[in-house]
Design a protein around this motif. Structure first.
Motif, mmCIF file in Angstrom:
data_model
loop_
_atom_site.group_PDB
_atom_site.id
_atom_site.type_symbol
_atom_site.label_atom_id
_atom_site.label_comp_id
_atom_site.label_asym_id
_atom_site.label_seq_id
_atom_site.Cartn_x
_atom_site.Cartn_y
_atom_site.Cartn_z
ATOM 1 N N VAL A 1 3.208 -1.879 -4.326
ATOM 2 C CA VAL A 1 2.876 -2.403 -5.649
ATOM 3 C C VAL A 1 1.493 -1.901 -6.045
ATOM 4 C CG1 VAL A 1 4.304 -4.498 -5.474
ATOM 5 C CG2 VAL A 1 1.939 -4.543 -4.638
ATOM 6 N N THR A 2 1.139 -2.096 -7.301
ATOM 7 C CA THR A 2 -0.212 -1.804 -7.769
ATOM 8 C C THR A 2 -0.973 -3.120 -7.800
ATOM 9 O OG1 THR A 2 0.504 0.102 -9.051
ATOM 10 C CG2 THR A 2 -1.590 -0.900 -9.685
ATOM 11 N N ARG B 1 -2.996 1.762 -6.812
ATOM 12 C CA ARG B 1 -1.580 2.031 -6.540
ATOM 13 C C ARG B 1 -1.249 1.991 -5.052
ATOM 14 N NH1 ARG B 1 0.918 7.113 -9.044
ATOM 15 N NH2 ARG B 1 0.198 7.823 -7.036
ATOM 16 N N SER B 2 0.032 1.858 -4.788
ATOM 17 C CA SER B 2 0.625 2.019 -3.461
ATOM 18 C C SER B 2 0.072 1.066 -2.407
ATOM 19 C CB SER B 2 0.466 3.480 -2.997
ATOM 20 O OG SER B 2 1.424 3.792 -2.034
ATOM 21 N N GLN B 3 -0.134 -0.188 -2.785
ATOM 22 C CA GLN B 3 -0.564 -1.221 -1.839
ATOM 23 C C GLN B 3 0.688 -1.906 -1.278
ATOM 24 O OE1 GLN B 3 -4.071 -1.552 -1.224
ATOM 25 N NE2 GLN B 3 -3.712 0.372 -2.299
ATOM 26 N N ARG B 4 0.712 -2.140 0.009
ATOM 27 C CA ARG B 4 1.872 -2.780 0.628
ATOM 28 C C ARG B 4 1.765 -4.295 0.481
ATOM 29 N NH1 ARG B 4 1.089 0.402 6.051
ATOM 30 N NH2 ARG B 4 -1.002 0.282 5.207
ATOM 31 N N ASN C 1 6.086 8.151 -9.499
ATOM 32 C CA ASN C 1 6.189 9.297 -8.612
ATOM 33 C C ASN C 1 5.576 9.064 -7.231
ATOM 34 O OD1 ASN C 1 7.645 11.558 -8.847
ATOM 35 N ND2 ASN C 1 6.085 12.797 -9.811
ATOM 36 N N TRP C 2 5.674 7.884 -6.690
ATOM 37 C CA TRP C 2 5.089 7.592 -5.391
ATOM 38 C C TRP C 2 5.810 8.299 -4.255
ATOM 39 C CZ3 TRP C 2 3.769 1.710 -5.567
ATOM 40 C CH2 TRP C 2 2.716 1.514 -6.477
#
Length: 102
Positions: free
Chosen positions: A71-72, A77-80, A98-99
């Motif tokens: 999630v953001t 961005r790209s936090q778990r 586009n992750w």
């Protein structure tokens, strides 16, 4: 939908209730619990959609290995969600953008 007393671990320690926002909706969470746990306790199951086919994704492994719960968080961005602790007034949005290329 939050466990307040566990049959083996006993009663859970009291924690302060905080507000978080996920995709524009405000939810109540327990300070320090993971984002994923807080959203699951509020009935949220889908955390993001796959970039190519828009399939829903949510919590899978729960220990930070699979990256399905990205999630953001506050613009990062790209936090778990499964290993990121909740903080008061945290703003969370669904993953994407586009992750899969990362």
């Amino acid at each position: 939908m939050r466990i307040l007393s566990h049959p083996i671990l006993g009663p859970m320690a009291e924690r302060q209730t905080v507000s978080i926002t996920f995709n524009g909706q405000t939810y109540q969470a327990m300070e320090g619990e993971s984002i994923a746990a807080a959203l699951l306790a509020n009935g949220v199951r889908t955390l993001r959609w796959t970039e190519q086919e828009q399939h829903p994704r949510g919590l899978y492994c729960g220990i930070g290995h699979c990256f399905e719960c990205r999630v953001t968080v506050n613009g990062v961005r790209s936090q778990r969600a499964c290993i990121t602790p909740v903080e008061h007034h945290m703003v969370i949005t669904s993953g994407g953008e586009n992750w899969d290329a990362e």
